[in-house]
Design an enzyme around this catalytic site. Structure first.
Site, short mmCIF file in Angstrom:
data_model
loop_
_atom_site.label_atom_id
_atom_site.label_comp_id
_atom_site.label_asym_id
_atom_site.label_seq_id
_atom_site.Cartn_x
_atom_site.Cartn_y
_atom_site.Cartn_z
N GLU A 1 0.84 -1.21 0.00
CA GLU A 1 0.00 0.00 0.00
C GLU A 1 0.87 1.26 0.00
O GLU A 1 0.55 2.25 -0.67
CB GLU A 1 -0.93 0.03 1.22
CG GLU A 1 -1.94 -1.10 1.29
CD GLU A 1 -3.02 -1.02 0.24
OE1 GLU A 1 -3.05 -0.05 -0.55
OE2 GLU A 1 -3.85 -1.95 0.19
N ASP B 1 -4.49 -9.58 -8.38
CA ASP B 1 -4.86 -8.59 -9.40
C ASP B 1 -3.72 -7.80 -10.03
O ASP B 1 -3.39 -7.94 -11.21
CB ASP B 1 -5.95 -7.64 -8.87
CG ASP B 1 -5.68 -7.09 -7.46
OD1 ASP B 1 -4.59 -7.33 -6.93
OD2 ASP B 1 -6.57 -6.42 -6.90
N GLU C 1 -18.99 -5.88 -2.66
CA GLU C 1 -17.56 -6.23 -2.56
C GLU C 1 -17.28 -7.60 -3.18
O GLU C 1 -16.23 -7.82 -3.79
CB GLU C 1 -17.16 -6.20 -1.09
CG GLU C 1 -15.68 -6.34 -0.81
CD GLU C 1 -14.83 -5.14 -1.25
OE1 GLU C 1 -15.33 -4.23 -1.92
OE2 GLU C 1 -13.63 -5.15 -0.92
N GLU D 1 -12.52 0.36 -9.59
CA GLU D 1 -12.25 -0.58 -10.69
C GLU D 1 -13.31 -0.56 -11.79
O GLU D 1 -12.98 -0.65 -12.98
CB GLU D 1 -12.08 -2.01 -10.15
CG GLU D 1 -10.78 -2.25 -9.40
CD GLU D 1 -10.79 -1.74 -7.96
OE1 GLU D 1 -11.86 -1.30 -7.49
OE2 GLU D 1 -9.72 -1.76 -7.32
N THR E 1 -1.39 1.01 -10.69
CA THR E 1 -2.59 0.36 -10.15
C THR E 1 -3.39 1.30 -9.26
O THR E 1 -4.55 1.06 -8.98
CB THR E 1 -2.21 -0.93 -9.40
OG1 THR E 1 -3.40 -1.68 -9.18
CG2 THR E 1 -1.50 -0.64 -8.09
C1 DMJ Z 1 -6.48 0.54 -4.88
O1 DMJ Z 1 -5.70 0.84 -3.80
C2 DMJ Z 1 -5.68 -0.05 -6.00
O2 DMJ Z 1 -6.42 0.03 -7.18
C3 DMJ Z 1 -5.30 -1.47 -5.75
O3 DMJ Z 1 -4.59 -2.05 -6.82
C4 DMJ Z 1 -6.51 -2.30 -5.49
N1 DMJ Z 1 -7.36 -1.73 -4.51
C5 DMJ Z 1 -7.60 -0.33 -4.42
C6 DMJ Z 1 -8.91 0.10 -4.99
O4 DMJ Z 1 -9.96 -0.74 -4.83
#
Ligand code: DMJ
Length: 835
Positions: A124, A268, A362, A380, A466
């Site tokens: 994170e 992912d 979710e 997303e 991401t």
């Molecule tokens: C974000 O922090 C990023 O997109 C991560 O790759 C996945 N989760 C969250 C959003 O849902």
């Protein structure tokens, strides 16, 4: 995306014909509304929460670690470093708010510290903080270079901070494999309390390269890039023969701890970074990895227009019965890979789910029912809508975006920002506004409705991380010799000429792309990259060779079939033990095209073999008996732990059925289960934990029933373990099947759970009539209610090592990541950890 875009425009024009054209005026209004929404959230954060990491939109205050009640792993994103501010920086630039950007950069520069004594998630911190700082640095430096007076003071301070935060993450990379530990203490590094958590998620390890390589190339210190490459390589090297990866892995041994494989939580962005590392860095090996993973993911995970998790070593078996909302980014990635029709197809199912519930739960079942009902205003779905709109120009995605935007306004907007939902059925709020709402959700919504002239950034010159941070493609120019010298077990698979071309002489191709002065306009290299990866991936994925002969049709006595195999370069040998061996050799094929077909035939053969094996090995029978009478036969999913049910003679256990207390068996059972078959509800903890609790209470076996109905076409799941020794057998059944068992419980019927290997398929079970199985019934040892004999169990269990010793699942909270980076769940998210 250029070439793909026009190709697709023609192919989906028919299906969008009924969508009305959105006027430019309406688009502009929506663009402005998205911008206003961002500022409502941003100002609410600044006015009520800053310098805290997050805003609590219902309380109108900041969330501070150590002060607010802990939410478990999800809090590991917060490092007392004003996370929401840093995560928002580049959205300000995208929105054209340069004054606010300049002020925010100053705040970060002068007021934010990165050295708190706090344990943070490496993943994170990388995607939100390092990514946010790098992107903001690039924009600040560029604006200054363009003589923007508001940034004239800027002197690369954010780059310095980016280096500092990366340095604070580096101690986590000191592991046996190079895969980083999941957490690190910002001030003290890998303090001893963190060393015992050795399990991390694949995405956590494989989502570093864009940020770390950018940092390396901006600073000239290639330590960061090397570390990130090593971590990614470690994952790639451990791919299954089916080219899939699992969800969690041990940082020292590299053993997969959780072998479920999908595109949602835990994995992912590893796949995302395989493709985007190629886009950013131009290294063909990442494209090749992506290609291979992509085909495997689509091949094994696809069920209609959804993707489900499968087992990485047994991918014909579905591992989860629900779809994870984090996987909604996948269509956006598919667009980048040139797979636009497939992206549109998967997206249409997501759209159906969103329309039905207003917001994407979710997690949801294949038929669109919610599975976990909360919703965090995740980006997303908007992200994929944006990329699909870019690729197709279709109005459809604008309409979807509009509905989403209006729903957020109507239901999530509160006085101090936007609140998440604890349940989308009731639209009850959660006092939470994650930083990604500003970094991503509003950014993608704005971009969806914006025209090129509305965006002060040439987006084609950047890759979205991401976390939707924009990293400039121009960094690819600054390479180091370590990058070329770096090697993994990379092989060219011969499927894509473009990859061949690049790989045969990467330096030459690279310099062709990157020569010339450093330009603000990087559109030419970008287009060159686009042309390469679009042509390459699109061609190979969208035009599979049609096999003249399918493995299931092969008749070894048919001379035509033998000739076809011969032409494809495939030989057949009969082994001494009666087995038949197929081998493929390209040199023996008649033509290169025949050879390609031969490769695909062999792949199809392996899949067929796996499928047959899984059908034989994974199903278990549960027989419900009345005295002297077989009442019903249920086919259940087996477990990858406990006694080996595939042994001959089959292992089985008999006993009266009893409901566990607590019903989910997630803690020690309150009642004695000696000799009983425990009936246990799915959810809230791992399958294996339930079975161990039942075993401790004396149960002879366990039947776990789902709380969801089985989706159409959904396969039985096979339960995975965590390496613990389990002595009793267990089976998994769908909710529909639970009612005969529950009936039997309440009516006091004698119930015997008989677990044995079922060579039959589910179809056989449906067709099987009770009277046809009388003979089988006679084999059941004892039929009195108290009979709890474990037939053959003693020696089978005692002497039989667990079959899947290498299969592990991390226990909850062990690996230190939340759903965004993994699959553990903190209390308030209310999800099931594993089952
Ligand atoms: C974000 O922090 C990023 O997109 C991560 O790759 C996945 N989760 C969250 C959003 O849902």
């Amino acid at each position: 995306m250029g070439s793909t875009r026009w190709l697709l425009l023609s192919s989906i024009a028919i299906c969008v014909a009924s969508v009305r054209a959105m006027s430019n005026a309406e688009k502009s209004l929506l663009r402005d509304e998205a911008k206003e929404m961002f500022f409502h959230a941003y100002n609410s954060y600044l006015n009520n929460a800053y310098p805290a990491d997050e805003l609590k939109p219902l309380s109108c205050s900041g969330r501070v670690r150590g002060v607010d009640a802990s939410r478990g792993d999800v809090d590991d994103a917060m490092g007392n470093f004003a996370m929401t501010l840093i995560d928002s920086l580049d959205t300000l630039v995208v929105l054209g708010a340069i004054q606010e950007f300049s002020e925010a950069v100053k705040r970060v520069r002068f007021e934010v510290r990165l050295d708190s004594d706090v344990v943070v998630s490496v993943f994170e911190t990388n995607i939100r903080v390092l990514g946010g700082l790098l992107s903001a640095h690039y924009f600040a430096a560029t604006l200054k270079a363009q003589h923007e007076p508001l940034l004239s003071w800027y002197d690369n301070e954010l780059l310095g901070m980016a280096k500092e935060i990366a340095d604070r993450l580096l101690p986590a990379f000191e592991t046996g494999t190079g895969i980083p530990y999941p957490r690190v203490n910002l001030r003290y590094g890998m303090v001893s309390s963190l060393l015992s958590t050795t399990s991390t998620c694949t995405a956590c390890a494989g989502t570093m390269l864009l940020e770390f390589a950018t940092l390396s190339r901006l600073t000239g210190d290639f330590t960061y890039e090397e570390k990130a490459r090593k971590a990614m390589d470690a994952i790639w090297q451990r791919r299954s023969p089916h080219l899939l990866v699992g969800t969690t892995i041990d940082v020292h041994t590299g053993e997969w701890r959780e072998q479920d494989s999908g595109v949602g939580a835990g994995i992912d962005s590893y796949y995302e970074y395989c493709l985007k590392a190629y886009v950013l860095l131009g290294d063909a090996e990442y494209l090749d990895r992506f290609n291979r993973h992509y085909e495997a993911v689509m091949n094994y995970g696809r069920r209609g227009n959804t993707l489900l998790d499968v087992h990485m070593y047994n991918p014909n078996n579905v591992a989860q019965s629900f779809v994870d909302s984090l996987g909604a980014f996948w269509p956006g990635l598919q667009v980048l890979a040139g797979e636009v029709p497939a992206a549109a197809d998967l997206f249409s199912h997501m759209e159906h789910v969103v329309k039905r519930h207003k917001f994407m739960p979710e997690a949801y079942s294949v038929d669109g029912d919610g599975y976990w009902w909360h919703h965090f205003l995740r980006p997303e779905f908007a992200e994929s809508a944006y990329f699909l709109h870019q690729a197709t120009g279709s109005e459809r995605y604008l309409e979807i975006g509009k509905t989403l935007l209006k729903n957020i306004q109507q239901h999530a907007r509160v006085k101090c920002g936007f609140a998440a939902f604890s349940d989308v059925r009731t639209l009850a709020h959660d006092d939470r506004m994650d930083s990604f709402v500003l970094a991503e959700t509003f950014k993608y919504l704005f971009l969806l409705f914006a025209n090129k002239k509305d965006i002060p950034v040439e987006l084609d010159d950047y890759v979205f991380t991401t976390e939707a941070h924009l990293l400039p493609l121009v960094v690819a120019r600054n390479r180091s010799s370590v990058v070329n010298a770096h090697s993994v077990d990379y092989e060219i698979d011969g499927r894509c000429a473009a990859v061949h071309l690049k790989t045969e002489n990467p330096v030459e191709v690279y310099s062709t792309l990157m020569t010339g002065e450093l330009k603000q306009d990087m559109s030419s290299p970008r287009q060159a990259l686009h042309a390469t990866y679009n042509q390459c991936i699109h061609r190979q994925a969208s035009t599979p060779i049609k096999l003249r002969l399918k493995p299931e049709e092969l008749n070894a006595e048919n001379p035509e079939h033998l000739q076809m195999l011969h032409d494809m370069g495939i030989s057949i040998d009969l082994q001494g033990d009666g087995r038949v061996q197929f081998s493929h050799n390209s040199n023996n094929a008649k033509t290169p095209a025949d050879s390609q077909e031969g490769i695909q035939f062999m792949q199809a053969l392996i899949q067929l073999h796996d499928k047959i094996k899984s059908e034989q090995a994974e199903f278990v029978r549960v027989n419900i008996l009345e005295p002297d009478n077989l009442k019903q036969v249920l086919i259940a999913g087996g477990a990858r732990f406990g006694p080996n049910l595939t042994k001959d003679p089959p292992f089985m256990v008999t006993g009266p059925l009893k409901h566990s207390l607590p019903v989910n068996a997630c803690s020690s059972l309150e009642t004695d289960m000696t000799g009983r078959i425990a009936l246990v509800q799915r959810g809230s903890c791992m399958f294996v934990e339930k079975v161990l609790h039942a075993e401790a209470a004396g149960a002879a076996g366990v039947i776990i029933y789902d709380t969801q109905k089985r989706g159409e076409g959904q396969q039985l799941i096979s339960m995975t373990g965590n390496g613990s020794f389990v002595a009793i057998p267990s089976a998994f059944i769908w909710m529909e099947q639970a009612s005969p068992l529950v009936d039997a419980l309440t009516s006091g019927l004698v119930v015997v759970g008989k677990l044995e290997t079922a060579a039959a398929t589910e179809k056989d079970a449906v067709e099987q009539k009770p009277e046809e199985t009388e003979e089988q019934l006679e084999q059941v040892p004892g039929d009195s209610p108290d009979d709890s004999t474990m037939n053959g169990a003693g020696s089978a269990v005692d002497n039989e090592p667990q079959e899947n010793n290498s299969m592990y699942i991390q226990t909850e909270n062990e690996s230190g990541f939340d759903r965004d980076s993994g699959r553990t769940h903190s209390g308030n998210q209310g999800g099931n950890a594993n089952p």
